[in-house]
Design a protein around this motif. Structure first.
Motif, PDB file in Angstrom:
ATOM      1  N   VAL A 164       0.859  -1.186   0.000  1.00 23.95           N
ATOM      2  CA  VAL A 164       0.000   0.000   0.000  1.00 23.95           C
ATOM      3  C   VAL A 164       0.892   1.231   0.000  1.00 23.95           C
ATOM      4  N   ASP A 165       1.216   1.753  -1.178  1.00 23.89           N
ATOM      5  CA  ASP A 165       2.068   2.917  -1.268  1.00 23.89           C
ATOM      6  C   ASP A 165       1.228   4.181  -1.313  1.00 23.89           C
ATOM      7  N   LYS A 166       1.868   5.309  -1.481  1.00 23.64           N
ATOM      8  CA  LYS A 166       1.154   6.582  -1.409  1.00 23.64           C
ATOM      9  C   LYS A 166       0.067   6.679  -2.468  1.00 23.64           C
ATOM     10  N   ASP A 167       0.373   6.240  -3.693  1.00 21.92           N
ATOM     11  CA  ASP A 167      -0.634   6.311  -4.752  1.00 21.92           C
ATOM     12  C   ASP A 167      -1.854   5.466  -4.401  1.00 21.92           C
ATOM     13  N   ARG A 168      -1.611   4.298  -3.810  1.00 18.59           N
ATOM     14  CA  ARG A 168      -2.724   3.422  -3.434  1.00 18.59           C
ATOM     15  C   ARG A 168      -3.561   4.074  -2.338  1.00 18.59           C
ATOM     16  N   VAL A 169      -2.878   4.696  -1.373  1.00 10.77           N
ATOM     17  CA  VAL A 169      -3.606   5.356  -0.290  1.00 10.77           C
ATOM     18  C   VAL A 169      -4.482   6.471  -0.843  1.00 10.77           C
ATOM     19  N   GLN A 170      -3.936   7.272  -1.746  1.00 12.38           N
ATOM     20  CA  GLN A 170      -4.730   8.357  -2.317  1.00 12.38           C
ATOM     21  C   GLN A 170      -5.880   7.804  -3.140  1.00 12.38           C
ATOM     22  N   SER A 171      -5.666   6.654  -3.777  1.00 17.59           N
ATOM     23  CA  SER A 171      -6.742   6.014  -4.527  1.00 17.59           C
ATOM     24  C   SER A 171      -7.842   5.552  -3.568  1.00 17.59           C
ATOM     25  N   ILE A 172      -7.435   4.951  -2.466  1.00 13.22           N
ATOM     26  CA  ILE A 172      -8.407   4.521  -1.458  1.00 13.22           C
ATOM     27  C   ILE A 172      -9.201   5.716  -0.963  1.00 13.22           C
ATOM     28  N   LEU A 173      -8.500   6.801  -0.667  1.00 15.01           N
ATOM     29  CA  LEU A 173      -9.167   7.982  -0.144  1.00 15.01           C
ATOM     30  C   LEU A 173     -10.107   8.586  -1.175  1.00 15.01           C
ATOM     31  N   ALA A 174      -9.630   8.711  -2.412  1.00 11.58           N
ATOM     32  CA  ALA A 174     -10.455   9.330  -3.441  1.00 11.58           C
ATOM     33  C   ALA A 174     -11.765   8.581  -3.614  1.00 11.58           C
ATOM     34  N   ARG A 175     -11.735   7.259  -3.454  1.00 13.62           N
ATOM     35  CA  ARG A 175     -12.955   6.478  -3.581  1.00 13.62           C
ATOM     36  C   ARG A 175     -13.871   6.676  -2.386  1.00 13.62           C
ATOM     37  N   SER A 176     -13.345   7.258  -1.314  1.00 14.93           N
ATOM     38  CA  SER A 176     -14.161   7.468  -0.125  1.00 14.93           C
ATOM     39  C   SER A 176     -14.835   8.826  -0.119  1.00 14.93           C
ATOM     40  N   CYS A 177     -14.398   9.730  -0.967  1.00 20.19           N
ATOM     41  CA  CYS A 177     -14.795  11.117  -0.817  1.00 20.19           C
ATOM     42  C   CYS A 177     -15.956  11.618  -1.663  1.00 20.19           C
ATOM     43  N   PRO A 178     -16.310  10.980  -2.769  1.00 23.09           N
ATOM     44  CA  PRO A 178     -17.492  11.465  -3.478  1.00 23.09           C
ATOM     45  C   PRO A 178     -18.716  11.422  -2.571  1.00 23.09           C
ATOM     46  N   PRO A 179     -19.713  12.256  -2.835  1.00 21.16           N
ATOM     47  CA  PRO A 179     -20.880  12.320  -1.945  1.00 21.16           C
ATOM     48  C   PRO A 179     -21.541  10.982  -1.675  1.00 21.16           C
ATOM     49  N   ASP A 180     -21.671  10.129  -2.726  1.00 24.07           N
ATOM     50  CA  ASP A 180     -22.344   8.857  -2.489  1.00 24.07           C
ATOM     51  C   ASP A 180     -21.513   7.937  -1.604  1.00 24.07           C
ATOM     52  N   ALA A 181     -20.176   7.988  -1.768  1.00 26.27           N
ATOM     53  CA  ALA A 181     -19.310   7.152  -0.941  1.00 26.27           C
ATOM     54  C   ALA A 181     -19.287   7.651   0.505  1.00 26.27           C
ATOM     55  N   ARG A 182     -19.183   8.968   0.640  1.00 27.36           N
ATOM     56  CA  ARG A 182     -19.187   9.522   2.000  1.00 27.36           C
ATOM     57  C   ARG A 182     -20.499   9.192   2.696  1.00 27.36           C
ATOM     58  N   ALA A 183     -21.595   9.302   1.974  1.00 25.39           N
ATOM     59  CA  ALA A 183     -22.899   8.972   2.554  1.00 25.39           C
ATOM     60  C   ALA A 183     -22.959   7.498   2.970  1.00 25.39           C
ATOM     61  N   TRP A 184     -22.305   6.642   2.187  1.00 25.32           N
ATOM     62  CA  TRP A 184     -22.266   5.212   2.510  1.00 25.32           C
ATOM     63  C   TRP A 184     -21.625   4.984   3.871  1.00 25.32           C
ATOM     64  N   TYR A 185     -20.461   5.582   4.093  1.00 25.82           N
ATOM     65  CA  TYR A 185     -19.784   5.392   5.376  1.00 25.82           C
ATOM     66  C   TYR A 185     -20.569   6.026   6.524  1.00 25.82           C
ATOM     67  N   GLU A 186     -21.074   7.233   6.280  1.00 25.44           N
ATOM     68  CA  GLU A 186     -21.794   7.919   7.354  1.00 25.44           C
ATOM     69  C   GLU A 186     -23.117   7.236   7.687  1.00 25.44           C
ATOM     70  N   SER A 187     -23.647   6.424   6.739  1.00 22.38           N
ATOM     71  CA  SER A 187     -24.893   5.704   7.018  1.00 22.38           C
ATOM     72  C   SER A 187     -24.714   4.659   8.123  1.00 22.38           C
TER      73      SER A 187
END
Length: 376
Positions: free
Chosen positions: A37-60
């Protein structure tokens, strides 16, 4: 224990890769526990967490309110793997989240999670203190860049007291349209409208902080405008205006971006030379308007391509994928509609500027009118 140390400690205790985000889901720190899990992978993981639908998924799953670890399952729709969320809470408020991605060989126990939650609490306390200071500084940055004279006067000493911008030091302002992973401590940020303004002081060294931050934002799927370098905080507003124009150009012209540098905008820089309405009036001459009003997309694309190819008919026909005779017919039609002679350099320039810059300015004016109508 600082935030990097907290993340490292949690990663080691749980034999997992760990990402710390603030409550806006901006990247704060990440572990290097997993070699894969290098820096690019971490940023990829994060980017997938940040769109509104993804953020709503976690906050649900109630991560903002719970005091316990929360396991979120895999969700292919947002390209998210299963993970454990540890809320970083302080004084009853979640100031961020530790997302834990266990390795295949790890065996996370309840005891491990209890210890990790204690560390998450330390992260929450640190985030709470930095968040309060950051909120006050964000107001100062917004006042510096867009406030009236009194607001500017209040903001200047507050930002100078941060020590990041010594008197007369070189700095650059970025405008980010979208997600921006946390750029580090040697920057100041402020949300301004739909953009995030980032003040970056010049730094000596091999790493260019401006380029690094811009690439981080672009990597998260954002458009980034980079203003010109300027000397001192009193000139920061000029760099901010340039950065805003650059991000607008990136939206308008797909060939520019996702990072648009003011120094590389070419003719688009003319859009900063006066009120948009007057500029539109100047560059959208009757000849240019005649072609735009004709609304023949083939002719518009042909004219733009021919001018972009410096009048090279062979190259133009190749780009458009049409026979030269078809191109000659279209060029003759363009001359008929506009009244311009495309063999004359000045008249070619009139049409090129009008189509390139005029449409950009007109698009901006239309957006502003739509926004004003919605506000009223």
């Amino acid at each position: 224990m600082n935030l990097d140390e907290v993340v490292t400690e949690v990663a080691e205790r749980l034999s997992a890769s760990v990402v710390l985000v603030d409550r806006a889901f901006s990247l704060i720190a990440y572990s290097t526990q997993s070699p894969g899990v290098d820096k690019d992978r971490v940023q990829s993981i994060l980017a997938r967490s940040c769109p509104p639908d993804a953020r709503a998924w976690y906050e649900s799953f109630g991560i903002a309110d719970t005091t316990r670890p929360v396991v979120t399952p895999e969700n292919p729709d947002i390209e998210a793997s299963a993970r454990i969320c540890l809320p970083a809470r302080y004084a009853g408020t979640a100031y961020g989240y530790l997302f834990v991605l266990p390795d295949e060989s790890s065996n996370v126990t309840e005891r491990d999670l209890t210890a990790a939650m204690s560390l998450a609490g330390q992260a929450g306390a640190e985030l709470a203190h930095t968040s309060r200071g950051r909120d006050h500084m964000a107001v100062a940055v917004a006042d510096l860049l867009e406030g009236d004279r009194k607001a500017f006067a209040r903001a200047l000493p507050r930002i100078e007291d941060s020590g990041l911008f010594p008197d007369g030091c070189a700095l650059t302002v970025l405008a980010v349209d979208g997600l921006l992973p946390a750029p580090g401590t040697r920057t100041l940020l402020a949300p301004i409208g739909s953009l995030t303004a980032v003040l970056v002081p010049a730094a000596a060294g091999a790493v260019d902080p401006v380029r690094s931050i811009a690439e981080s934002g672009a990597g998260a799927g954002s458009l980034v405008g980079v203003g010109g370098s300027t000397q001192g905080l009193r000139s920061a507003r000029r760099s901010w205006q340039q950065a805003k124009i650059a991000v607008r150009v990136a939206r308008h012209d797909n060939s520019i971006g996702p990072i648009a540098y003011w120094e590389e905008l070419g003719i688009y820089r003319l859009s900063s030379c006066g009120p948009a309405g007057l500029l539109a009036e100047a560059v959208l001459t009757p000849s240019v308007r005649a072609l735009l009003d004709h609304r023949n997309i083939d002719l518009l694309v042909t004219a733009q391509t021919y001018l972009d190819q410096a009048g090279d008919t062979g190259a133009t026909a190749g780009v458009l994928g049409i026979h030269r005779q078809t191109l000659y017919y279209r060029l003759a039609k363009i001359e008929e509609i506009t009244g311009l002679d495309l063999s004359v350099g000045a008249q070619r320039l009139e049409l090129h500027v009008g189509l390139t810059l005029g449409r950009f300015i007109f698009e901006h004016l239309r957006t502003e009118e739509t926004r004003s109508g919605a506000e009223t």
